[in-house]
Motif scaffolding. Structure first.
Motif, PDB file in Angstrom:
ATOM      1  N   ILE A 157       0.829  -1.206   0.000  1.00 43.74           N
ATOM      2  CA  ILE A 157       0.000   0.000   0.000  1.00 43.74           C
ATOM      3  C   ILE A 157       0.862   1.254   0.000  1.00 43.74           C
ATOM      4  O   ILE A 157       0.527   2.264  -0.628  1.00 43.74           O
ATOM      5  N   GLU A 158       1.992   1.191   0.683  1.00 41.22           N
ATOM      6  CA  GLU A 158       2.942   2.305   0.630  1.00 41.22           C
ATOM      7  C   GLU A 158       3.376   2.544  -0.820  1.00 41.22           C
ATOM      8  O   GLU A 158       3.537   3.689  -1.258  1.00 41.22           O
ATOM      9  N   GLY A 159       3.549   1.454  -1.574  1.00 38.47           N
ATOM     10  CA  GLY A 159       3.895   1.567  -2.978  1.00 38.47           C
ATOM     11  C   GLY A 159       2.813   2.282  -3.771  1.00 38.47           C
ATOM     12  O   GLY A 159       3.097   3.155  -4.604  1.00 38.47           O
ATOM     13  N   HIS A 160       1.550   1.921  -3.528  1.00 36.71           N
ATOM     14  CA  HIS A 160       0.451   2.580  -4.244  1.00 36.71           C
ATOM     15  C   HIS A 160       0.456   4.090  -3.989  1.00 36.71           C
ATOM     16  O   HIS A 160       0.273   4.882  -4.919  1.00 36.71           O
ATOM     17  N   ILE A 161       0.646   4.493  -2.745  1.00 39.79           N
ATOM     18  CA  ILE A 161       0.689   5.923  -2.434  1.00 39.79           C
ATOM     19  C   ILE A 161       1.869   6.580  -3.148  1.00 39.79           C
ATOM     20  O   ILE A 161       1.740   7.666  -3.728  1.00 39.79           O
ATOM     21  N   LEU A 189      -6.248   8.805  -0.452  1.00 36.34           N
ATOM     22  CA  LEU A 189      -7.263   7.754  -0.411  1.00 36.34           C
ATOM     23  C   LEU A 189      -6.719   6.570  -1.186  1.00 36.34           C
ATOM     24  O   LEU A 189      -6.413   6.692  -2.378  1.00 36.34           O
ATOM     25  N   VAL A 190      -6.570   5.440  -0.510  1.00 37.48           N
ATOM     26  CA  VAL A 190      -6.082   4.217  -1.161  1.00 37.48           C
ATOM     27  C   VAL A 190      -7.269   3.303  -1.400  1.00 37.48           C
ATOM     28  O   VAL A 190      -7.926   2.854  -0.454  1.00 37.48           O
ATOM     29  N   VAL A 191      -7.564   3.043  -2.673  1.00 37.72           N
ATOM     30  CA  VAL A 191      -8.692   2.177  -3.032  1.00 37.72           C
ATOM     31  C   VAL A 191      -8.188   1.109  -3.997  1.00 37.72           C
ATOM     32  O   VAL A 191      -8.082   1.328  -5.201  1.00 37.72           O
ATOM     33  N   SER A 192      -7.856  -0.046  -3.448  1.00 35.33           N
ATOM     34  CA  SER A 192      -7.385  -1.166  -4.257  1.00 35.33           C
ATOM     35  C   SER A 192      -8.282  -2.363  -3.985  1.00 35.33           C
ATOM     36  O   SER A 192      -9.270  -2.259  -3.263  1.00 35.33           O
ATOM     37  N   ALA A 234      -4.348  13.056  -2.767  1.00 38.18           N
ATOM     38  CA  ALA A 234      -3.995  12.106  -3.829  1.00 38.18           C
ATOM     39  C   ALA A 234      -4.822  10.839  -3.699  1.00 38.18           C
ATOM     40  O   ALA A 234      -5.170  10.436  -2.586  1.00 38.18           O
ATOM     41  N   ILE A 235      -5.130  10.220  -4.824  1.00 42.09           N
ATOM     42  CA  ILE A 235      -5.768   8.910  -4.804  1.00 42.09           C
ATOM     43  C   ILE A 235      -4.780   7.871  -5.324  1.00 42.09           C
ATOM     44  O   ILE A 235      -3.851   8.191  -6.085  1.00 42.09           O
ATOM     45  N   MET A 240       6.109   1.610  -8.726  1.00 45.50           N
ATOM     46  CA  MET A 240       5.668   2.223  -7.461  1.00 45.50           C
ATOM     47  C   MET A 240       6.437   1.634  -6.277  1.00 45.50           C
ATOM     48  O   MET A 240       6.728   2.344  -5.296  1.00 45.50           O
ATOM     49  N   ILE A 241       6.787   0.349  -6.354  1.00 47.19           N
ATOM     50  CA  ILE A 241       7.566  -0.286  -5.287  1.00 47.19           C
ATOM     51  C   ILE A 241       8.990   0.270  -5.279  1.00 47.19           C
ATOM     52  O   ILE A 241       9.582   0.482  -4.219  1.00 47.19           O
TER      53      ILE A 241
END
Length: 342
Positions: free
Chosen positions: A118-122, A139-142, A272-273, A312-313
């Protein structure tokens, strides 16, 4: 954050249904981003089959890593550190990635940096928005996660809100299956919703009195299923597009409302999303409108950086590396890893 020298991260991502590797320079520049998707295979089964996913990761991971190095025109000797997703996700998939990363780091004598998915997604937002720096709200929506996160600094987070049951992505997949669209649900609902009326059906919006920033989509999912079953029991036809559009609007309304409430409550001017559902066109449009009305800077990644990817990672690994994070050869997959845990 000033740059002392050029730092290259080789990143590996294999947490679900995509095997990916990337080379990222100084946390902002993507030199390569190679993805081997399994979506077509899992579509045959209506969703991800963990054992099949793990076997495909084993088949593809070495090819993908070599392709990432070749595309970036670098060798392992040029790499400063190896970044890898170690949680959360499917344990079999995570094990393939972590084992590969540890082997490469050991053989090449490179530091190993484990990254939270999730840190990667942000962090994906940093790739195309060079000016974006913490603090900001995200907002993290996966697929399995719906989080409202205050990003205090690189790698430093506070979770302000989270889902109590189904995540938004899970609800999309379940509703898509119920109305006959199949897997993956998010993109298919987004597409068919463009032909539907988002105000055709009044589906519920859940709010928690004791936790105004938390989410719940289980009741909405049940309401959609009850509506469909009710139509079938009465022998009435229903519009697939109207159901999809009305459901999508119910999800979007709640996500936008909670996000804007949090931004105002915490006096943030950047938002950010992130995550797979962040590529949903209705959500992007609604968030952009809400942020513009409040004069909040709005950031979102391109679709290729919303779904699972290694770039992203690599970005997240760079900032963890700069913060001094190093993992040993005992790094293991943690399928239920919480954001912020080390």
């Amino acid at each position: 954050m000033s740059e002392e020298k050029e730092i290259l991260i080789l990143a590996i991502e294999s947490s679900c249904d995509e095997t990916a590797a990337a080379v990222v320079k100084n946390g902002r520049d993507v030199l390569s981003n190679v993805i081997s998707s399994q979506i077509d295979l899992h579509t045959l089964y209506g969703g991800v089959v963990p054992e099949i996913a793990s076997r495909k990761h084993i088949e593809k991971i070495n090819q993908v890593i070599q392709a990432a190095l070749d595309e970036a025109e670098v060798t392992l000797s040029d790499i400063d550190a190896i970044g890898v997703t170690y949680g959360p996700g499917l344990v079999g998939a995570l094990l393939v990635g972590t084992a590969s990363a540890k082997a490469i780091a050991y053989a090449a004598k490179k530091p190993l940096v484990g990254v939270h998915h999730i840190e990667g997604h942000i962090a994906a937002n940093f790739i195309e928005h060079k000016e974006l720096e913490p603090p900001f709200f995200s907002l993290v929506v996966s697929g399995g996660h719906t989080h409202l996160v205050r990003v205090n600094d690189y790698g430093r987070f506070d979770i302000i809100g989270r889902t109590r049951d189904d995540a938004a992505g899970e609800a999309f997949d379940k509703v898509a299956r119920a109305i006959g669209l199949g897997y993956p649900g998010g993109p298919k609902i987004d597409k068919v919703s463009k032909q539907g009326n988002p105000d055709a059906i009044a589906f519920p919006r859940a709010h928690m009195e004791d936790a105004p920033f938390d989410f719940s989509f289980s009741g909405l999912k049940s309401a959609v299923l009850n509506y469909i079953n009710g139509c079938r029991m009465k022998g009435e036809a229903f519009s697939q597009a109207d159901v999809a559009a009305s459901f999508q609007k119910a999800v979007t309304d709640v996500l936008v409302e909670h996000a804007m409430h949090a931004v105002e409550e915490y006096h943030m001017d950047k938002f950010a999303i992130a995550g797979g559902v962040a590529s949903n066109s209705a959500l992007r449009e609604a968030m952009a409108k809400a942020c513009a009305e409040r004069k909040i800077e709005f950031y979102y990644p391109s679709p290729v950086y919303c779904t699972d990817n290694a770039a992203m990672i690599g970005v997240a690994a760079y900032y963890e590396y700069r913060n001094g994070t190093r993992h040993g050869w005992d790094l293991n997959a943690v399928p239920n890893l919480k954001l912020g845990e080390r």
